[in-house]
Design a protein around this motif. Structure first.
Motif, mmCIF file in Angstrom:
data_model
loop_
_atom_site.group_PDB
_atom_site.id
_atom_site.type_symbol
_atom_site.label_atom_id
_atom_site.label_comp_id
_atom_site.label_asym_id
_atom_site.label_seq_id
_atom_site.Cartn_x
_atom_site.Cartn_y
_atom_site.Cartn_z
ATOM 1 N N ARG A 136 16.329 8.424 5.963
ATOM 2 C CA ARG A 136 15.166 8.863 5.234
ATOM 3 C C ARG A 136 15.916 9.358 4.339
ATOM 4 O O ARG A 136 14.562 10.163 3.145
ATOM 5 C CB ARG A 136 15.080 10.380 6.202
ATOM 6 C CG ARG A 136 14.555 9.574 7.559
ATOM 7 C CD ARG A 136 14.171 10.977 8.741
ATOM 8 N NE ARG A 136 12.510 11.721 7.905
ATOM 9 C CZ ARG A 136 11.676 11.633 8.300
ATOM 10 N NH1 ARG A 136 10.944 10.361 8.305
ATOM 11 N NH2 ARG A 136 11.157 12.239 8.101
ATOM 12 N N PHE A 183 11.950 11.124 2.739
ATOM 13 C CA PHE A 183 11.645 12.321 3.257
ATOM 14 C C PHE A 183 12.701 12.868 3.526
ATOM 15 O O PHE A 183 11.931 14.128 3.966
ATOM 16 C CB PHE A 183 11.148 10.667 4.303
ATOM 17 C CG PHE A 183 10.288 9.977 4.037
ATOM 18 C CD1 PHE A 183 8.975 10.743 4.347
ATOM 19 C CD2 PHE A 183 10.261 8.853 4.454
ATOM 20 C CE1 PHE A 183 7.543 9.972 4.482
ATOM 21 C CE2 PHE A 183 9.223 8.264 4.465
ATOM 22 C CZ PHE A 183 8.132 8.511 4.755
ATOM 23 N N PRO A 216 8.721 9.768 -1.688
ATOM 24 C CA PRO A 216 8.533 8.546 -0.713
ATOM 25 C C PRO A 216 8.155 8.087 -1.588
ATOM 26 O O PRO A 216 8.053 5.837 -1.426
ATOM 27 C CB PRO A 216 8.395 8.898 0.934
ATOM 28 C CG PRO A 216 7.980 10.048 0.544
ATOM 29 C CD PRO A 216 8.648 11.105 -0.155
ATOM 30 N N ASN A 217 6.814 8.056 -2.318
ATOM 31 C CA ASN A 217 5.265 6.970 -2.863
ATOM 32 C C ASN A 217 6.195 7.084 -3.700
ATOM 33 O O ASN A 217 4.960 5.981 -4.793
ATOM 34 C CB ASN A 217 4.342 7.968 -2.385
ATOM 35 C CG ASN A 217 4.194 9.646 -3.267
ATOM 36 O OD1 ASN A 217 4.914 9.742 -3.465
ATOM 37 N ND2 ASN A 217 3.076 10.099 -3.011
ATOM 38 N N THR A 249 11.710 1.531 -2.707
ATOM 39 C CA THR A 249 11.584 1.717 -1.007
ATOM 40 C C THR A 249 10.292 0.976 -0.502
ATOM 41 O O THR A 249 9.575 1.568 -0.530
ATOM 42 C CB THR A 249 12.969 2.827 -0.880
ATOM 43 O OG1 THR A 249 11.425 3.312 -0.485
ATOM 44 C CG2 THR A 249 14.018 2.718 -1.229
ATOM 45 N N ALA A 250 10.462 0.445 0.751
ATOM 46 C CA ALA A 250 9.690 0.308 2.012
ATOM 47 C C ALA A 250 10.169 0.643 3.147
ATOM 48 O O ALA A 250 11.665 -0.201 3.447
ATOM 49 C CB ALA A 250 9.233 -0.932 1.633
ATOM 50 N N LEU A 251 9.908 2.023 3.892
ATOM 51 C CA LEU A 251 10.891 1.846 5.089
ATOM 52 C C LEU A 251 9.692 0.989 6.312
ATOM 53 O O LEU A 251 8.458 0.947 6.625
ATOM 54 C CB LEU A 251 10.113 3.121 5.453
ATOM 55 C CG LEU A 251 11.211 3.681 6.929
ATOM 56 C CD1 LEU A 251 12.278 3.415 7.603
ATOM 57 C CD2 LEU A 251 11.009 5.473 7.028
ATOM 58 N N PHE A 257 8.815 0.975 9.656
ATOM 59 C CA PHE A 257 9.579 2.632 11.604
ATOM 60 C C PHE A 257 10.042 2.230 12.020
ATOM 61 O O PHE A 257 9.226 0.559 13.371
ATOM 62 C CB PHE A 257 8.396 3.122 11.134
ATOM 63 C CG PHE A 257 8.076 4.564 10.259
ATOM 64 C CD1 PHE A 257 8.505 5.584 9.528
ATOM 65 C CD2 PHE A 257 7.531 3.994 9.095
ATOM 66 C CE1 PHE A 257 8.030 6.650 8.771
ATOM 67 C CE2 PHE A 257 7.236 4.523 8.165
ATOM 68 C CZ PHE A 257 7.703 5.928 7.794
ATOM 69 N N ALA A 304 4.896 2.103 12.718
ATOM 70 C CA ALA A 304 3.965 2.924 12.594
ATOM 71 C C ALA A 304 2.401 2.135 11.686
ATOM 72 O O ALA A 304 2.022 2.277 10.753
ATOM 73 C CB ALA A 304 4.186 4.120 11.548
ATOM 74 N N PHE A 314 -2.150 -2.725 2.111
ATOM 75 C CA PHE A 314 -2.340 -0.366 2.076
ATOM 76 C C PHE A 314 -1.637 -0.633 0.988
ATOM 77 O O PHE A 314 -2.767 -0.071 0.243
ATOM 78 C CB PHE A 314 -1.998 0.112 3.700
ATOM 79 C CG PHE A 314 -2.114 1.256 3.083
ATOM 80 C CD1 PHE A 314 -3.241 2.124 3.951
ATOM 81 C CD2 PHE A 314 -0.959 1.707 3.127
ATOM 82 C CE1 PHE A 314 -3.681 3.211 3.595
ATOM 83 C CE2 PHE A 314 -0.964 4.034 2.390
ATOM 84 C CZ PHE A 314 -2.461 4.227 2.874
ATOM 85 N N GLY A 315 -0.717 -1.069 0.695
ATOM 86 C CA GLY A 315 0.123 -0.201 -0.402
ATOM 87 C C GLY A 315 -0.592 -0.585 -2.029
ATOM 88 O O GLY A 315 0.008 -0.186 -2.864
ATOM 89 N N MET A 368 -3.888 1.578 -2.370
ATOM 90 C CA MET A 368 -3.151 2.307 -2.907
ATOM 91 C C MET A 368 -2.427 2.048 -4.915
ATOM 92 O O MET A 368 -2.416 3.560 -5.466
ATOM 93 C CB MET A 368 -1.696 2.966 -2.245
ATOM 94 C CG MET A 368 -1.782 3.616 -0.959
ATOM 95 S SD MET A 368 -3.036 4.124 -1.109
ATOM 96 C CE MET A 368 -4.683 3.962 0.025
ATOM 97 N N ARG A 370 3.575 -5.642 5.070
ATOM 98 C CA ARG A 370 3.115 -4.405 5.019
ATOM 99 C C ARG A 370 4.163 -3.720 3.999
ATOM 100 O O ARG A 370 3.878 -3.283 3.128
ATOM 101 C CB ARG A 370 3.314 -3.874 6.250
ATOM 102 C CG ARG A 370 2.112 -2.602 5.445
ATOM 103 C CD ARG A 370 1.509 -1.110 6.277
ATOM 104 N NE ARG A 370 2.993 -0.590 6.903
ATOM 105 C CZ ARG A 370 2.647 0.290 7.856
ATOM 106 N NH1 ARG A 370 1.599 0.933 8.771
ATOM 107 N NH2 ARG A 370 3.409 0.890 8.442
ATOM 108 N N ALA A 371 5.613 -4.130 4.280
ATOM 109 C CA ALA A 371 6.378 -3.645 3.448
ATOM 110 C C ALA A 371 7.021 -4.800 2.399
ATOM 111 O O ALA A 371 7.071 -4.032 1.064
ATOM 112 C CB ALA A 371 7.322 -3.091 4.063
ATOM 113 N N VAL A 425 4.363 -4.214 -1.097
ATOM 114 C CA VAL A 425 4.313 -3.160 -2.326
ATOM 115 C C VAL A 425 6.648 -4.208 -2.892
ATOM 116 O O VAL A 425 5.899 -2.888 -3.721
ATOM 117 C CB VAL A 425 4.991 -1.911 -2.028
ATOM 118 C CG1 VAL A 425 3.320 -1.307 -1.440
ATOM 119 C CG2 VAL A 425 5.937 -1.786 -1.229
#
Lengths: 363, 286
Positions: A50, A55, A75-76, A80-82, A84, A88, A101-102, A105, A149-150, A153
């Motif tokens: 984290r 975070f 975090p944004n 890095t991409a986490l 979970f 999540a 999603f990324g 954004m 998803r990770a 980005v």
């Protein structure tokens, strides 16, 4: 695809009130490395993750990614991409929107996003699942959506928080290979958190063994297993027979230790000196039922034999009632051993390692 | 044999209970609805003096009633427009607060629900008099919002408790700003509750009497109008109005359920928390 970046932890400490979750950890993770933090729950490994992802800000010390100090970047704003532990995924969006999603954004146009999402879903072998709902996917498929998803980005560093713990054994083993393959293909730095030594040993380039917020050992998987640096690392990773005693003799590379079960010899793994309290560790597969062995020899009583096919686990008991484990290859001649009143267990000094007395892992 | 008979007894007991339960719920409604078609001058079913539709005619010609219904709708819309956003923001605020502060803030926020409506009405009137604002539909909106916003807050809060905090973190991690997290993650998650809260807020407003009583000024709402009529004498026109409301409520419920089933068909999907607070349309006492 992006190429990974290095991650440096410089004297990183994290306190929550009176509790020190991470205690002065310094570490250099190389670009493109598959690096694992291995330790029991509560050892601070998730806190480290984290802090790398942004975070949590460390109470003291610095986190550098690609040489840049990350202090103050949320975090944004980190590369890095986490992934979970519970993945999540967003349940109200179809799979492709989750993946994109990324990109959304970052303001990418819808059609471009959709195209990119499909490419990524192809990469994780979910080519036709784009319009499905997350709820309609299996555990393994969700896992792959989270990875896609990770990756979308284009992170320099991928952080994974025990992402396989919810899967069943078979799928878990399959996903290990898959994660490793994705890491090799993309060249992204992977930082993997786990309490499962099997995962850490099979996937990682290097492992950091952690206990109580401190690093016990940072090394390649084979070195962690064969050359444990601390009693904790020796007892947490793999099985070991442990003998405690005092150093009574020293040679160039070996020490002689006086234990309850007689004198034993082992490699000096921790700069032991005459008279030091020491612990001697020897793996079950490097102990044998034999009279030879210059490390140590114990007349033990056979308690149980576990037949596992290609090898056999023997559970024995030493005269001081200490349990001893021996793993041996199945050579077909076991019948007579079961009838023996006492069995000679011995090991070579080269196969054993002696370390200064310290805390063991509870298993 | 023995087991079979005990099961029969149990089943007939449940059947009896169900009959009694539904009779308790629906007989008064049926009795009152029947009165709407009775030629009697008073709202009553017995003695039956013959079938008539004259009370629906009387209802149609009661211009005061229609204007009060208009006021009720206006106040209801105003209450929805204020209570839903206020409730949403209050719930979001609670969501962000530390645990100890949250308990206190929650207590303060739900206290209007526990307070007698009469006090809320009087307090609103007294407060705004200080600013030279008198009674009227706008003050009715403000007075009702004081406690209806709390209901909305509770509904949003219940929904937020089911929000997975890692969604927010995952969105941030993927580069979303806090505004984007709100728009893309939180609001879609809360949308079904917003619809539920709007319905509850409207029904609460529509049936409210004791708070409204002090603040309506000259903009009589339906409940105020009907209560006033009790004094001068009710006619079965009131029952005719009830019949219309009952039919509208049933139609809306059937439509909602039909749409819900149509939506749920493709696959199991989390059903929006169904509100069970407010009652159906107000039914005046005989």
């Amino acid at each position: 695809m992006s190429i990974g970046e290095s991650v440096h932890l410089e004297n990183v400490t994290m306190r929550f009130g009176d509790f020190t979750a991470v205690d002065d950890v310094s570490l250099e993770i190389e670009a493109g490395e598959f690096f694992s933090f291995l330790g029991p729950s509560g050892c601070g490994k998730t806190t480290i993750l984290r802090m790398i992802s942004g975070f949590n800000e460390p109470s003291a010390g610095r986190v550098l990614i690609g040489g840049r100090d990350m202090r103050g970047s949320g975090p944004n704003r980190r590369p890095t991409a986490l992934i979970f532990q519970n993945l999540a995924l967003f349940p109200l969006m179809p799979v492709w929107e989750n993946v994109a999603f990324g990109l959304e954004m970052r303001g990418m146009a819808r059609s471009a996003r959709r195209r990119r999402a499909e490419e990524l879903l192809d990469l994780v072998a979910l080519g036709n699942a784009g319009d499905k709902r997350v709820a309609d996917l299996s555990g393994g498929q969700r896992q792959r959506v989270a990875i896609a998803r990770a990756l979308a980005v284009e992170p320099k560093v991928m952080l994974l928080d025990e992402p396989l713990s919810a899967l069943d054994l078979k799928l878990r083993q399959h996903m290990r290979a898959e994660l490793r393959a994705i890491q090799k293909r993309t060249g992204v730095t992977f930082i993997y958190i786990t309490h499962d030594q099997g995962e850490a040993l099979t996937m990682s380039d290097r492992i950091a063994v952690m206990s109580r917020g401190r690093l016990e050992q940072v090394a390649r998987p084979d070195a962690v297993y064969n050359e444990p640096a601390t009693p904790f690392a020796a007892s947490f990773v793999g099985e070991a027979n442990i003998f405690q005693g005092r150093v009574v003799g020293l040679s160039a590379e070996e020490v002689e230790i006086e234990t309850d079960l007689g004198r034993m010899r082992a490699r000096n793994g921790g700069d032991l000196r005459q008279g030091d309290r020491a612990m001697l560790f020897v793996r079950p597969e490097r102990s044998s039922i034999a009279l030879g062995g210059d490390g140590g020899r114990i007349e033990a009583e056979l308690v149980e034999m576990e037949f596992e096919g290609s090898f056999i686990n023997l559970r024995l008991r030493a005269p001081n009632r200490q349990p001893i484990m021996v793993q041996m290859a199945n050579d077909g001649g076991l019948g007579e051993m079961a009838r023996m009143a006492s069995v000679p267990v011995s090991f070579a000094a080269r196969a054993a390692i002696a370390l200064p007395e310290g805390e063991l892992a509870h298993q | 044999m023995n087991r079979l008979s005990s099961r029969v007894i149990l089943r007939s007991f449940i059947l009896l209970y169900l009959v009694a339960f539904f009779a308790y719920l629906f007989l008064p409604l049926l009795y009152m609805s029947a009165a709407a078609f009775n030629q009697s001058r008073f709202p009553a079913t017995v003695p039956w003096q013959g079938f008539t539709l004259e009370w629906f005619d009387a209802l149609l010609n009661d211009s005061m009633l229609w204007s009060s219904l208009g006021n009720s709708l206006l106040v209801g819309a105003g209450v929805v427009a204020l209570s839903v956003p206020i409730g949403l923001n209050a719930a979001l605020l609670l969501h962000l607060l530390q645990k100890r502060v949250r308990t206190l803030a929650y207590g303060v926020m739900v206290s209007p629900i526990l307070m007698p409506g009469v006090i809320l009405g009087i307090s609103t009137l007294v407060f705004w008099r200080g600013f030279d604002v008198g009674g009227g539909w706008h003050l009715a909106v403000l007075a009702q919002t004081t406690f209806i916003a709390s209901y909305c807050m509770m509904m949003f809060q219940a929904r937020l408790q089911r929000l997975d905090p890692t969604w927010e973190e995952a969105a941030l991690d993927l580069g979303a700003s806090h505004f984007q997290v709100m728009r893309r993650i939180m609001l879609p998650f809360l949308a079904p509750t917003a619809i539920g809260a709007a319905v509850i807020a409207f029904l609460q407003s529509f049936e409210n009497y004791n708070t409204t009583l002090f603040v309506y000024g000259s903009d009589r709402t339906l409940t105020i109008y009907l209560a006033g009529k009790v004094r001068v004498g009710l006619t079965p026109a009131v029952n005719a109005l009830s019949v219309i409301f009952i039919l509208l409520t049933v139609a809306a419920a059937v439509l909602f359920e039909w749409r819900r089933r149509a939506e749920a068909r493709p696959a199991a999907r989390p059903v929006p928390a169904k509100a069970s607070l407010g009652r159906a349309a107000p039914v005046p006492a005989e």
